[in-house]
Structure formats: structure tokens, C-alpha cells
Design an enzyme around this catalytic site. Structure first.
Site, PDB file in Angstrom:
ATOM      1  N   LYS A  38      36.604  37.846  50.980  1.00 32.48           N
ATOM      2  CA  LYS A  38      35.348  38.111  50.270  1.00 32.48           C
ATOM      3  C   LYS A  38      35.563  38.904  48.975  1.00 32.48           C
ATOM      4  O   LYS A  38      34.737  39.688  48.560  1.00 32.48           O
ATOM      5  CB  LYS A  38      34.323  38.816  51.171  1.00 32.48           C
ATOM      6  CG  LYS A  38      34.026  38.109  52.491  1.00 32.48           C
ATOM      7  CD  LYS A  38      33.751  36.634  52.369  1.00 32.48           C
ATOM      8  CE  LYS A  38      32.479  36.313  51.651  1.00 32.48           C
ATOM      9  NZ  LYS A  38      32.317  34.898  51.357  1.00 32.48           N
ATOM     10  N   SER A  39      36.709  38.666  48.335  1.00 30.22           N
ATOM     11  CA  SER A  39      37.029  39.376  47.091  1.00 30.22           C
ATOM     12  C   SER A  39      37.150  38.453  45.889  1.00 30.22           C
ATOM     13  O   SER A  39      37.715  38.831  44.874  1.00 30.22           O
ATOM     14  CB  SER A  39      38.339  40.160  47.251  1.00 30.22           C
ATOM     15  OG  SER A  39      38.195  41.179  48.192  1.00 30.22           O
ATOM     16  N   GLY A  40      36.673  37.223  46.008  1.00 30.41           N
ATOM     17  CA  GLY A  40      36.676  36.322  44.863  1.00 30.41           C
ATOM     18  C   GLY A  40      37.751  35.254  44.867  1.00 30.41           C
ATOM     19  O   GLY A  40      38.058  34.679  43.827  1.00 30.41           O
ATOM     20  N   THR A  42      37.690  32.192  45.992  1.00 29.20           N
ATOM     21  CA  THR A  42      37.181  30.868  45.624  1.00 29.20           C
ATOM     22  C   THR A  42      37.163  30.730  44.102  1.00 29.20           C
ATOM     23  O   THR A  42      37.600  29.721  43.548  1.00 29.20           O
ATOM     24  CB  THR A  42      35.760  30.662  46.191  1.00 29.20           C
ATOM     25  OG1 THR A  42      35.790  30.909  47.593  1.00 29.20           O
ATOM     26  CG2 THR A  42      35.253  29.259  45.931  1.00 29.20           C
ATOM     27  N   TRP A  43      36.690  31.729  43.447  1.00 28.14           N
ATOM     28  CA  TRP A  43      36.628  31.770  41.986  1.00 28.14           C
ATOM     29  C   TRP A  43      38.034  31.775  41.383  1.00 28.14           C
ATOM     30  O   TRP A  43      38.328  31.028  40.450  1.00 28.14           O
ATOM     31  CB  TRP A  43      35.852  33.019  41.590  1.00 28.14           C
ATOM     32  CG  TRP A  43      35.551  33.203  40.146  1.00 28.14           C
ATOM     33  CD1 TRP A  43      35.411  32.235  39.189  1.00 28.14           C
ATOM     34  CD2 TRP A  43      35.324  34.438  39.489  1.00 28.14           C
ATOM     35  NE1 TRP A  43      35.112  32.805  37.974  1.00 28.14           N
ATOM     36  CE2 TRP A  43      35.041  34.168  38.143  1.00 28.14           C
ATOM     37  CE3 TRP A  43      35.315  35.762  39.923  1.00 28.14           C
ATOM     38  CZ2 TRP A  43      34.776  35.169  37.211  1.00 28.14           C
ATOM     39  CZ3 TRP A  43      35.037  36.747  38.996  1.00 28.14           C
ATOM     40  CH2 TRP A  43      34.772  36.449  37.663  1.00 28.14           C
ATOM     41  N   HIS A 101      45.295  35.371  52.016  1.00 30.06           N
ATOM     42  CA  HIS A 101      44.765  36.726  52.195  1.00 30.06           C
ATOM     43  C   HIS A 101      45.849  37.619  52.815  1.00 30.06           C
ATOM     44  O   HIS A 101      45.603  38.776  53.125  1.00 30.06           O
ATOM     45  CB  HIS A 101      43.560  36.724  53.136  1.00 30.06           C
ATOM     46  CG  HIS A 101      42.344  36.038  52.606  1.00 30.06           C
ATOM     47  ND1 HIS A 101      41.824  36.266  51.352  1.00 30.06           N
ATOM     48  CD2 HIS A 101      41.507  35.142  53.186  1.00 30.06           C
ATOM     49  CE1 HIS A 101      40.732  35.542  51.189  1.00 30.06           C
ATOM     50  NE2 HIS A 101      40.530  34.839  52.281  1.00 30.06           N
ATOM     51  N   ARG A 123      38.349  43.886  44.886  1.00 28.39           N
ATOM     52  CA  ARG A 123      36.903  43.989  44.650  1.00 28.39           C
ATOM     53  C   ARG A 123      36.418  45.342  45.163  1.00 28.39           C
ATOM     54  O   ARG A 123      36.966  45.876  46.129  1.00 28.39           O
ATOM     55  CB  ARG A 123      36.188  42.853  45.389  1.00 28.39           C
ATOM     56  CG  ARG A 123      34.701  42.779  45.128  1.00 28.39           C
ATOM     57  CD  ARG A 123      34.095  41.587  45.832  1.00 28.39           C
ATOM     58  NE  ARG A 123      32.681  41.448  45.478  1.00 28.39           N
ATOM     59  CZ  ARG A 123      31.871  40.554  46.000  1.00 28.39           C
ATOM     60  NH1 ARG A 123      32.338  39.683  46.899  1.00 28.39           N
ATOM     61  NH2 ARG A 123      30.618  40.480  45.642  1.00 28.39           N
ATOM     62  N   SER A 131      29.158  41.669  51.260  1.00 34.42           N
ATOM     63  CA  SER A 131      29.411  40.229  51.260  1.00 34.42           C
ATOM     64  C   SER A 131      29.932  39.778  52.620  1.00 34.42           C
ATOM     65  O   SER A 131      29.505  38.752  53.158  1.00 34.42           O
ATOM     66  CB  SER A 131      30.406  39.881  50.151  1.00 34.42           C
ATOM     67  OG  SER A 131      30.664  38.509  50.131  1.00 34.42           O
ATOM     68  N   TYR A 189      37.888  42.277  40.359  1.00 35.68           N
ATOM     69  CA  TYR A 189      36.766  41.344  40.389  1.00 35.68           C
ATOM     70  C   TYR A 189      35.710  41.726  39.352  1.00 35.68           C
ATOM     71  O   TYR A 189      35.226  40.892  38.599  1.00 35.68           O
ATOM     72  CB  TYR A 189      36.169  41.333  41.802  1.00 35.68           C
ATOM     73  CG  TYR A 189      34.999  40.406  41.996  1.00 35.68           C
ATOM     74  CD1 TYR A 189      35.201  39.096  42.419  1.00 35.68           C
ATOM     75  CD2 TYR A 189      33.692  40.838  41.785  1.00 35.68           C
ATOM     76  CE1 TYR A 189      34.137  38.245  42.623  1.00 35.68           C
ATOM     77  CE2 TYR A 189      32.616  39.998  41.986  1.00 35.68           C
ATOM     78  CZ  TYR A 189      32.854  38.704  42.399  1.00 35.68           C
ATOM     79  OH  TYR A 189      31.789  37.852  42.598  1.00 35.68           O
TER      80      TYR A 189
END
Length: 194
Positions: A38-40, A42-43, A101, A123, A131, A189
Site C-alpha cells: 500500500k505504498s504505491g 501499482t503506480w 514487497h 509512504r 489505505s 510517495y
């Protein structure tokens, strides 16, 4: 969840990590994208894939893989790949792009002993926690009810968090970025968002 090398993992992830450690042969041209959950990621995967493949898939291309697939499809998590197949075949065409991860300490020796480029993005833990709270509750079966924010927060603070403790995850890559700045790029992030 099980603790391995100081970090918490689900069974299937741990199986993938062990197979990755045992079988992965790093190449100096490899690029490894890393975040805590959940720290980005995907981006980061999407941006990296577009930059690395800009010749093969120009941004205006109608057959660009990211127009048809999520970035998790075009840049899979190595622990998932190795959980599904303990000895997968990867393209030999450089640069090979991977995502994970996995904490720094748990990366394979072949990564530690090579010039693999690592891009790490951290992040703000408050945003990461919120998140994660919403994400896990979305995935949770209805009959189980929602996770308690207080209980999840207490566990997060104790470090009982997927691939956690969070600060040790960040610190492993931060320290490595100070030792090897040409191989380890440390991003935030919030700075990327700006």
C-alpha cells in the site's frame, strides 16, 4: 502469519520468498521495484514499465500493454511468481523488470552480490495504515465483519503487519541507498505525488 528473517508473511508469500532466495539468478541489468504494501507499487510499476518500454510501446500506441492490463500483470510480484512456480523462466532480454514487497534482508544473495538497480518507494505510515485498513476490509468476507481500526493500529505499531515491521522495511532500503546510491534509488510517495 509467520515471522521470517524478522518480518511477517502469509504462508504462500513465505513459500515464494524461499523459492526466490534459492533459485533467482540476478543479472546486473535487472531492475527491482520495491515498496511495503500500500505504498504505491501499482503506480511505480506503471511508470517504470512505460519508461523502460518506450521504444517498443510508444505512449500513443494503441496496443500498449497498460491499456489492456493492470500494471500487476505486466510487472508481476516475484514472490507470487515463485509461489506459483519454484523455478520460473524469465526473459533474458535486458533490462528485466521485477516488483516485490520483500524486505532488503530477505532478497536473494544473487541480488545482494550484483549491481541490480533497486527502486524503493516509501509512504507516510499514517497514509499507508489508512489505505491498508480500507483495503483489507474491502477484501474481508462479509460474514467476518470489518477489522477494528484500533486492533489493526495496535498490531501495526507492534510491527505485526504484512512484510512488517514497517520502519525496518524502510530502513533496510534507506541504509542500502546511502551505501550504494548508484544501485539503490530511494523515493518518497509524497514527493512523487508533488
Amino acid at each position: 502469519m509467520y515471522q521470517y528473517q524478522g518480518f511477517w508473511h502469509h504462508t504462500w508469500q513465505l513459500q515464494g520468498i524461499l523459492a526466490f532466495q534459492k533459485h533467482f539468478l540476478a543479472q546486473d541489468t535487472d531492475i527491482l521495484l520495491v515498496t511495503a504494501p500500500k505504498s504505491g507499487i501499482t503506480w511505480l510499476k506503471a511508470i517504470s514499465f512505460v519508461v523502460i518500454n518506450r521504444i517498443q510501446y510508444p505512449i500513443a500506441s494503441t496496443d500498449h500493454p497498460l491499456l489492456k492490463n493492470n500494471s500487476h500483470v505486466v510487472v508481476p510480484f516475484v514472490e507470487q511468481v515463485y509461489a506459483d512456480n519454484s523455478n520460473p523462466h524469465f526473459s533474458e532480454t535486458p533490462p528485466r523488470l521485477f516488483a516485490t514487497h520483500i524486505p532488503y534482508v530477505s532478497l536473494p544473495e544473487s541480488v545482494h552480490n550484483s549491481k541490480v538497480k533497486i527502486v524503493y518507494m516509501c509512504r507516510n505510515p499514517k497514509d499507508l495504515f489508512i489505505s491498508t485498513f480500507h483495503f483489507t476490509n474491502k477484501l474481508r468476507p462479509e460474514h467476518m465483519g470489518t477489522n477494528s481500526m484500533e486492533e489493526m493500529f495496535a498490531l501495526f505499531c507492534k510491527g505485526v503487519f504484512l512484510y512488517g515491521p514497517y520502519w525496518y522495511h524502510v530502513l533496510g532500503f534507506w541504509n542500502e541507498s546511502l551505501k550504494r546510491p548508484k544501485e539503490v534509488l530511494f523515493l518518497k510517495y509524497e514527493e512523487m505525488k508533488e
